[in-house]
Design a protein around this motif. Structure first.
Motif, PDB file in Angstrom:
ATOM      1  N   PHE A   1      -0.061  -8.949   7.209  1.00  0.00           N
ATOM      2  CA  PHE A   1       0.776  -8.906   8.401  1.00  0.00           C
ATOM      3  C   PHE A   1      -0.108  -9.099   9.644  1.00  0.00           C
ATOM      4  O   PHE A   1      -1.326  -8.905   9.586  1.00  0.00           O
ATOM      5  CB  PHE A   1       1.547  -7.584   8.464  1.00  0.00           C
ATOM      6  N   PRO A   2       0.501  -9.457  10.775  1.00  0.00           N
ATOM      7  CA  PRO A   2      -0.267  -9.610  12.019  1.00  0.00           C
ATOM      8  C   PRO A   2      -0.923  -8.291  12.436  1.00  0.00           C
ATOM      9  O   PRO A   2      -0.356  -7.217  12.250  1.00  0.00           O
ATOM     10  CB  PRO A   2       0.788 -10.033  13.048  1.00  0.00           C
ATOM     11  N   GLU A   3      -2.100  -8.377  12.999  1.00  0.00           N
ATOM     12  CA  GLU A   3      -2.853  -7.171  13.373  1.00  0.00           C
ATOM     13  C   GLU A   3      -2.080  -6.262  14.321  1.00  0.00           C
ATOM     14  O   GLU A   3      -2.205  -5.038  14.255  1.00  0.00           O
ATOM     15  CB  GLU A   3      -4.197  -7.542  13.999  1.00  0.00           C
ATOM     16  N   GLU A   4      -1.258  -6.843  15.178  1.00  0.00           N
ATOM     17  CA  GLU A   4      -0.495  -6.004  16.113  1.00  0.00           C
ATOM     18  C   GLU A   4       0.541  -5.133  15.397  1.00  0.00           C
ATOM     19  O   GLU A   4       1.054  -4.178  15.970  1.00  0.00           O
ATOM     20  CB  GLU A   4       0.173  -6.842  17.213  1.00  0.00           C
ATOM     21  N   ASP A   5       0.837  -5.429  14.132  1.00  0.00           N
ATOM     22  CA  ASP A   5       1.759  -4.612  13.340  1.00  0.00           C
ATOM     23  C   ASP A   5       1.077  -3.409  12.687  1.00  0.00           C
ATOM     24  O   ASP A   5       1.744  -2.557  12.106  1.00  0.00           O
ATOM     25  CB  ASP A   5       2.427  -5.445  12.243  1.00  0.00           C
ATOM     26  N   LEU A   6      -0.258  -3.343  12.769  1.00  0.00           N
ATOM     27  CA  LEU A   6      -1.002  -2.277  12.082  1.00  0.00           C
ATOM     28  C   LEU A   6      -0.530  -0.875  12.467  1.00  0.00           C
ATOM     29  O   LEU A   6      -0.342  -0.048  11.575  1.00  0.00           O
ATOM     30  CB  LEU A   6      -2.502  -2.421  12.312  1.00  0.00           C
TER      31      LEU A   6
ATOM     32  N   GLU B   1       2.405   0.200  13.277  1.00  0.00           N
ATOM     33  CA  GLU B   1       3.691   0.439  12.614  1.00  0.00           C
ATOM     34  C   GLU B   1       3.505   0.627  11.103  1.00  0.00           C
ATOM     35  O   GLU B   1       4.113   1.516  10.500  1.00  0.00           O
ATOM     36  CB  GLU B   1       4.628  -0.739  12.888  1.00  0.00           C
ATOM     37  N   VAL B   2       2.651  -0.194  10.502  1.00  0.00           N
ATOM     38  CA  VAL B   2       2.381  -0.077   9.062  1.00  0.00           C
ATOM     39  C   VAL B   2       1.676   1.247   8.769  1.00  0.00           C
ATOM     40  O   VAL B   2       2.021   1.946   7.811  1.00  0.00           O
ATOM     41  CB  VAL B   2       1.541  -1.275   8.564  1.00  0.00           C
TER      42      VAL B   2
ATOM     43  N   CYS C   1       3.519  -0.470   3.273  1.00  0.00           N
ATOM     44  CA  CYS C   1       2.265  -1.212   3.472  1.00  0.00           C
ATOM     45  C   CYS C   1       2.455  -2.722   3.556  1.00  0.00           C
ATOM     46  O   CYS C   1       1.513  -3.453   3.829  1.00  0.00           O
ATOM     47  CB  CYS C   1       1.289  -0.896   2.337  1.00  0.00           C
ATOM     48  N   ARG C   2       3.686  -3.148   3.266  1.00  0.00           N
ATOM     49  CA  ARG C   2       4.027  -4.572   3.312  1.00  0.00           C
ATOM     50  C   ARG C   2       3.198  -5.409   2.345  1.00  0.00           C
ATOM     51  O   ARG C   2       2.807  -6.541   2.641  1.00  0.00           O
ATOM     52  CB  ARG C   2       3.885  -5.120   4.726  1.00  0.00           C
TER      53      ARG C   2
END
Length: 112
Positions: free
Chosen positions: A15-20, A22-23, A97-98
């Motif tokens: 996933f994109p780093e900016e989603d970290l 949220e994950v 964790c997607r």
């Protein structure tokens, strides 16, 4: 009860780093749920490709090992009544964790 290893490969979280954030929040919510349910034993993330191999003669080889195709990126050990329960927990971690999770039963060793 039986212990299970739930794990994912290093690099599986794409996933994109900016989603970290949220994950991270979602994964820790599942971890807290597992603790509250009394099934959590232990787990964590692993440093990428930071392995050492110790041979039977004590010789140590430090990674990264380019011939290694996949390494574990993170894992959880849970203690649940059945494989079906382990698969349900793996599904929760996969969603949080997607990334796909691998489930393996840990063999019981009464002498351990």
């Amino acid at each position: 009860m039986t212990r299970y290893l739930i794990s994912f490969d290093d690099g599986a979280m794409t996933f994109p780093e900016e989603d970290l954030p949220e994950v991270d929040k979602a994964a820790h919510a599942v971890l807290r749920e597992a603790k509250d349910a009394g099934v959590w034993v232990f787990g964590g993330g692993l440093q990428s490709q930071r392995a050492s191999v110790v041979a039977t003669d004590g010789t140590v080889a430090d990674g990264p090992f380019p011939e290694t195709k996949a390494v574990i990126g993170g894992f959880s050990i849970i203690d649940v009544p059945s494989r079906e329960d382990a698969l349900k927990w793996a599904a929760k971690f996969a969603a949080a964790c997607r990334c796909a999770q691998e489930v393996r039963e840990i063999m019981h060793d009464p002498a351990a």
